[in-house]
Design a protein around this motif. Sequence first.
Motif, mmCIF file in Angstrom:
data_model
loop_
_atom_site.group_PDB
_atom_site.id
_atom_site.type_symbol
_atom_site.label_atom_id
_atom_site.label_comp_id
_atom_site.label_asym_id
_atom_site.label_seq_id
_atom_site.Cartn_x
_atom_site.Cartn_y
_atom_site.Cartn_z
ATOM 1 N N TRP A 58 0.839 -1.195 0.000
ATOM 2 C CA TRP A 58 0.000 0.000 0.000
ATOM 3 C C TRP A 58 0.868 1.235 0.000
ATOM 4 C CZ3 TRP A 58 -5.195 0.079 -0.565
ATOM 5 C CH2 TRP A 58 -5.864 -1.138 -0.424
ATOM 6 N N VAL A 59 0.508 2.220 -0.811
ATOM 7 C CA VAL A 59 1.230 3.491 -0.890
ATOM 8 C C VAL A 59 0.244 4.610 -0.563
ATOM 9 C CG1 VAL A 59 2.450 5.071 -2.413
ATOM 10 C CG2 VAL A 59 2.822 2.611 -2.623
ATOM 11 N N ASN A 60 0.612 5.432 0.433
ATOM 12 C CA ASN A 60 -0.222 6.587 0.751
ATOM 13 C C ASN A 60 -0.022 7.651 -0.308
ATOM 14 O OD1 ASN A 60 -1.270 5.484 3.108
ATOM 15 N ND2 ASN A 60 0.493 6.145 4.295
ATOM 16 N N SER A 61 -1.114 8.241 -0.740
ATOM 17 C CA SER A 61 -1.067 9.248 -1.800
ATOM 18 C C SER A 61 -2.026 10.376 -1.439
ATOM 19 C CB SER A 61 -1.449 8.600 -3.135
ATOM 20 O OG SER A 61 -1.486 9.545 -4.164
ATOM 21 N N GLY A 62 -1.530 11.347 -0.678
ATOM 22 C CA GLY A 62 -2.393 12.441 -0.247
ATOM 23 C C GLY A 62 -3.426 11.942 0.735
ATOM 24 N N LEU A 63 -4.679 12.191 0.456
ATOM 25 C CA LEU A 63 -5.757 11.730 1.323
ATOM 26 C C LEU A 63 -6.244 10.336 0.947
ATOM 27 C CD1 LEU A 63 -7.831 15.032 1.543
ATOM 28 C CD2 LEU A 63 -6.215 14.108 3.202
#
Length: 96
Positions: A58-63
């Motif tokens: 999983w990659v966080n991308s902003g919100l």
Amino acid sequence: MNRCIAGGSAALVMAAGVIALAPPASAGCLYGGPVISKCDGPIQPDGTWQRCIGVIGWVNSGLSSHQVPVKQCDSMGPTQTRWDFVFADPPAHIDG
């Protein structure tokens, strides 16, 4: 005569489409289950081989966040004990 040629051509195009869409050969790989893929490299003279698995990361991308494939590799062999059962199953070399 023209109908026969057209019918033969259509059958040939359909067969070529099925062949082109067929998955590639998976020599030494398993797909599905708890991982995306699990592939073994060639067996070395000492009896070990490299196993690589593809898992979802999983990659966080902003919100938001999104999934990406992550490759993890490690050495396997008859004298090595692995406690990570997802990685070590099957315990033998995967042959196509």
